[in-house]
Write a protein that holds these residues in place. Structure first.
Motif, PDB file in Angstrom:
ATOM      1  N   GLU A 106       0.810  -0.966   0.096  1.00  8.01           N
ATOM      2  CA  GLU A 106       0.064   0.013   0.037  1.00  8.01           C
ATOM      3  C   GLU A 106       0.906   1.319   0.063  1.00  8.01           C
ATOM      4  O   GLU A 106       1.897   1.381   0.476  1.00  8.01           O
ATOM      5  N   ALA A 107       0.346   2.201  -0.541  1.00  5.70           N
ATOM      6  CA  ALA A 107       0.846   3.657  -0.631  1.00  5.70           C
ATOM      7  C   ALA A 107       1.399   4.103   0.860  1.00  5.70           C
ATOM      8  O   ALA A 107       0.543   3.719   1.717  1.00  5.70           O
ATOM      9  N   PRO A 108       2.422   4.669   1.024  1.00  2.66           N
ATOM     10  CA  PRO A 108       2.827   5.111   2.586  1.00  2.66           C
ATOM     11  C   PRO A 108       1.879   5.745   3.162  1.00  2.66           C
ATOM     12  O   PRO A 108       1.588   5.802   4.485  1.00  2.66           O
ATOM     13  N   ASP A 109       0.815   6.961   2.440  1.00  2.00           N
ATOM     14  CA  ASP A 109       0.099   7.640   3.108  1.00  2.00           C
ATOM     15  C   ASP A 109      -1.399   7.202   2.789  1.00  2.00           C
ATOM     16  O   ASP A 109      -2.317   7.958   2.742  1.00  2.00           O
ATOM     17  N   SER A 110      -1.593   5.962   2.516  1.00  2.00           N
ATOM     18  CA  SER A 110      -2.868   5.367   2.365  1.00  2.00           C
ATOM     19  C   SER A 110      -3.876   5.599   3.321  1.00  2.00           C
ATOM     20  O   SER A 110      -5.243   5.408   2.945  1.00  2.00           O
ATOM     21  N   LYS A 269      15.136   8.876   8.159  1.00  4.62           N
ATOM     22  CA  LYS A 269      14.733   8.699   7.148  1.00  4.62           C
ATOM     23  C   LYS A 269      12.933   8.810   7.746  1.00  4.62           C
ATOM     24  O   LYS A 269      12.773   8.507   8.746  1.00  4.62           O
ATOM     25  N   PRO A 270      12.077   8.929   6.579  1.00  6.16           N
ATOM     26  CA  PRO A 270      10.681   8.976   6.807  1.00  6.16           C
ATOM     27  C   PRO A 270      10.281   7.663   7.332  1.00  6.16           C
ATOM     28  O   PRO A 270      10.753   6.770   6.817  1.00  6.16           O
ATOM     29  N   LEU A 271       9.296   7.619   8.182  1.00  5.07           N
ATOM     30  CA  LEU A 271       8.573   6.318   8.550  1.00  5.07           C
ATOM     31  C   LEU A 271       7.360   6.225   8.100  1.00  5.07           C
ATOM     32  O   LEU A 271       6.337   7.238   8.402  1.00  5.07           O
ATOM     33  N   SER A 272       6.769   5.151   7.413  1.00  2.00           N
ATOM     34  CA  SER A 272       5.516   5.020   7.070  1.00  2.00           C
ATOM     35  C   SER A 272       4.906   4.124   8.165  1.00  2.00           C
ATOM     36  O   SER A 272       5.156   2.625   8.290  1.00  2.00           O
ATOM     37  N   TYR A 273       4.022   4.611   8.762  1.00  2.00           N
ATOM     38  CA  TYR A 273       3.258   3.691   9.915  1.00  2.00           C
ATOM     39  C   TYR A 273       1.671   4.037  10.110  1.00  2.00           C
ATOM     40  O   TYR A 273       1.332   5.226   9.986  1.00  2.00           O
ATOM     41  N   VAL A 277       2.882   9.154   7.282  1.00  2.00           N
ATOM     42  CA  VAL A 277       4.373   9.157   7.040  1.00  2.00           C
ATOM     43  C   VAL A 277       4.686   9.984   8.271  1.00  2.00           C
ATOM     44  O   VAL A 277       4.091  11.354   8.555  1.00  2.00           O
ATOM     45  N   LEU A 278       5.761   9.588   9.036  1.00  2.82           N
ATOM     46  CA  LEU A 278       6.263  10.460  10.148  1.00  2.82           C
ATOM     47  C   LEU A 278       7.839  10.759   9.701  1.00  2.82           C
ATOM     48  O   LEU A 278       8.454   9.920   9.313  1.00  2.82           O
ATOM     49  N   THR A 279       8.118  11.875  10.052  1.00  6.72           N
ATOM     50  CA  THR A 279       9.302  12.495   9.507  1.00  6.72           C
ATOM     51  C   THR A 279      10.209  13.129  10.916  1.00  6.72           C
ATOM     52  O   THR A 279       9.461  13.770  11.805  1.00  6.72           O
ATOM     53  N   ASN A 329      22.366   2.532  -1.299  1.00  5.99           N
ATOM     54  CA  ASN A 329      23.260   2.855  -2.395  1.00  5.99           C
ATOM     55  C   ASN A 329      22.286   3.159  -3.689  1.00  5.99           C
ATOM     56  O   ASN A 329      22.604   3.781  -4.742  1.00  5.99           O
ATOM     57  N   SER A 330      21.013   2.546  -3.627  1.00  2.00           N
ATOM     58  CA  SER A 330      19.952   2.713  -4.575  1.00  2.00           C
ATOM     59  C   SER A 330      19.588   4.176  -4.665  1.00  2.00           C
ATOM     60  O   SER A 330      18.960   4.633  -5.572  1.00  2.00           O
ATOM     61  N   GLU A 331      19.607   5.018  -3.540  1.00  4.25           N
ATOM     62  CA  GLU A 331      19.474   6.310  -3.207  1.00  4.25           C
ATOM     63  C   GLU A 331      17.771   6.550  -3.185  1.00  4.25           C
ATOM     64  O   GLU A 331      17.353   7.562  -3.565  1.00  4.25           O
ATOM     65  N   ILE A 332      17.096   5.345  -3.232  1.00  4.17           N
ATOM     66  CA  ILE A 332      15.786   5.576  -2.994  1.00  4.17           C
ATOM     67  C   ILE A 332      15.138   5.565  -1.836  1.00  4.17           C
ATOM     68  O   ILE A 332      15.490   4.614  -0.921  1.00  4.17           O
ATOM     69  N   ILE A 333      14.385   6.310  -1.377  1.00  5.49           N
ATOM     70  CA  ILE A 333      13.825   6.461   0.076  1.00  5.49           C
ATOM     71  C   ILE A 333      12.397   5.765  -0.392  1.00  5.49           C
ATOM     72  O   ILE A 333      11.502   6.411  -0.737  1.00  5.49           O
ATOM     73  N   PHE A 334      12.204   4.439  -0.045  1.00  4.78           N
ATOM     74  CA  PHE A 334      11.066   3.899  -0.157  1.00  4.78           C
ATOM     75  C   PHE A 334       9.656   4.172   0.497  1.00  4.78           C
ATOM     76  O   PHE A 334       8.632   3.765   0.268  1.00  4.78           O
ATOM     77  N   GLN A 335       9.930   4.947   1.489  1.00  6.20           N
ATOM     78  CA  GLN A 335       8.791   5.383   2.575  1.00  6.20           C
ATOM     79  C   GLN A 335       8.113   3.925   2.987  1.00  6.20           C
ATOM     80  O   GLN A 335       6.857   4.128   3.174  1.00  6.20           O
ATOM     81  N   ASN A 336       8.861   2.732   3.202  1.00 10.28           N
ATOM     82  CA  ASN A 336       8.185   1.606   3.483  1.00 10.28           C
ATOM     83  C   ASN A 336       9.264   1.025   4.334  1.00 10.28           C
ATOM     84  O   ASN A 336      10.686   0.804   4.064  1.00 10.28           O
ATOM     85  N   THR A 337       8.926   0.803   5.533  1.00 11.67           N
ATOM     86  CA  THR A 337       9.871   0.543   6.567  1.00 11.67           C
ATOM     87  C   THR A 337      10.778  -0.875   6.061  1.00 11.67           C
ATOM     88  O   THR A 337      11.707  -0.871   6.638  1.00 11.67           O
ATOM     89  N   LEU A 338      10.113  -2.022   5.508  1.00  8.78           N
ATOM     90  CA  LEU A 338      10.737  -3.026   4.939  1.00  8.78           C
ATOM     91  C   LEU A 338      12.032  -2.916   4.560  1.00  8.78           C
ATOM     92  O   LEU A 338      13.090  -3.287   4.695  1.00  8.78           O
ATOM     93  N   TYR A 339      12.009  -1.815   3.625  1.00 11.28           N
ATOM     94  CA  TYR A 339      13.230  -1.373   2.791  1.00 11.28           C
ATOM     95  C   TYR A 339      13.819  -0.426   3.473  1.00 11.28           C
ATOM     96  O   TYR A 339      15.335  -0.585   3.355  1.00 11.28           O
TER      97      TYR A 339
END
Length: 411
Positions: A106-110, A269-273, A277-279, A329-339
């Motif tokens: 699901e999207a981080p801010d669903s 990093k942002p946390l999707s919970y 989204v919590l920053t 190193n991917s430089e992607i912030i997934f906004q998904n805690t798993l990643y």
């Protein structure tokens, strides 16, 4: 979908999750939680599970749109009135040792826009009803796995400058890459597990008493639970089945001492919970307890989180992940805690894992508490790693051993 060899890669991914993740055995039963828009992956997981010898796969379809409508529209009474069949089902599934596969997509801010207090009340009531599942999971009475899948809304939020189709392909490719989907993913994962296990063995050989974190965002000393054990990629359930609970994973982790945490730290990093989204979560600890907490975004959600129960004001996990890791190193912030947790050192508010102390799964909650293992209905990881982070290990006699330097392993 225009991604080259997508179907082949998705099949490899499903086989990896089944045969390395939960490590399905003959006559095993599987509980699969997955979003309604992930039918293709769900079917491949079902095929892989039965091919591995599973007796039954039960699917729990998830839909945050429906959940959001319920949370915004229902009465206060119905919000916390969890039907008895939910608890009965949880008890039955765990009594029959169903292994769990949970797919996050699901999207981080669903669930943004849902009142934080209402969301917390519902989640607490649901967690209470499903406590059997939580306890079976954190005690490794079952094998379990959390993995991810691309969602078009999530993808577009991560890559807003790309078309929807390009963003969707981009996210799937990132998931395959970080999950090590190669020509032979299972062989690749065996080598990765071996490397992480060497790190855990080294840390266990040091018999540390505390960790001291220092960075622009941290100055905190975290005691480690008595008789703590560092674990890496895999665990073993009570049936003797070795499994890998997170794919991807880059962490080596253990249980902090809930009585001995002092200092302050800010998330990096942002946390999707819970669909929010919590920053820049900032926590101050004294004698193991959070005495001050704030977040730049999502502060109301954070305040409800730390009020969940007595254990939600302390930590349950300390995990080490080098800054120079594939996800980072991917430089992607997934906004998904798993990643994101596997791109960064992280900590967890709430419950600790009993298996992170010697013979912990055989001990009572009271004994675990004495050893320093936290108990809570929640377990929420948040990311704290940075390129300037140094971590020292402190032994019982006060010796200092460098663990991390400039965000990476010291040796």
């Amino acid at each position: 979908m225009t991604l080259k060899n997508f179907d082949q890669k998705l099949t490899q991914y499903a086989n990896l999750l089944v045969n390395v993740g939960v490590h399905v055995q003959k006559h095993q039963k599987i509980l699969l939680s997955i979003a309604v828009d992930q039918q293709l992956l769900a079917h491949k997981l079902v095929d892989a599970a039965y091919a591995a010898g599973a007796d039954k796969v039960v699917i729990k379809w998830q839909d945050n749109y429906v959940l959001k409508q319920f949370l915004n529209s229902t009465t206060d009474e119905m919000l916390t009135k969890i039907p008895s069949y939910i608890k009965d089902e949880a008890d039955t599934l765990m009594n029959e040792h169903y292994s769990r596969i949970t797919i996050l997509s699901e999207a981080p801010d669903s669930l943004s826009g849902v009142d934080a207090k209402r969301l917390a009340k519902y989640q607490q009531a649901l967690s209470t009803a499903q406590q059997t599942i939580t306890e079976a999971t954190i005690n490794n009475r079952i094998s379990w796995l959390v993995a991810g899948a691309a969602n078009r809304v999530w993808a577009k939020e991560l890559f807003p400058d790309e078309s929807e189709e390009e963003a969707y392909d981009h996210l799937w490719e990132a998931i395959f890459t970080t999950s090590r989907i190669t020509d032979d993913p299972i062989k690749t994962w065996q080598a990765h597990i071996n490397e992480l296990s060497k790190r855990a063995d080294w840390l266990n050989s040091l018999h540390l008493d505390k960790l001291h974190y220092q960075a622009k965002t941290a100055d905190i000393t975290i005691g480690l639970a008595k008789d703590h054990i560092w674990e890496a990629a895999g665990s073993t359930d009570t049936q003797g089945n070795y499994f890998v609970p997170n794919i991807p994973t880059e962490e080596v982790f253990t249980a902090p001492n809930l009585h001995d945490i002092n200092g302050e730290i800010t998330s990096t990093k942002p946390l999707s919970y819970q669909g929010n989204v919590l920053t820049k979560i900032h926590l101050v600890f004294k004698d193991g307890q959070i005495i001050d907490a704030s977040a730049e975004q999502g502060n109301e959600v954070l305040q409800e989180l730390i009020k969940t129960d007595a254990g939600s004001r302390s930590l349950g996990e300390v995990a080490l992940v080098p800054y120079d890791s594939p996800i980072s190193n991917s430089e992607i912030i997934f906004q998904n805690t798993l990643y994101d947790e596997n791109a960064s050192n992280h900590l967890a508010i709430g419950a600790g894992y009993p298996f992170n102390v010697k013979n912990g799964t055989e001990l009572s909650k009271e004994k675990l508490h004495q050893l320093g293992v936290n108990d809570s209905q929640v377990h929420v990881d948040f990311m704290v790693g940075s390129a300037d982070m140094n971590i020292d290990g402190i032994t019982q006699n006060g010796s200092i051993i460098p663990i991390f330097r400039n965000g990476n392993w010291a040796e």
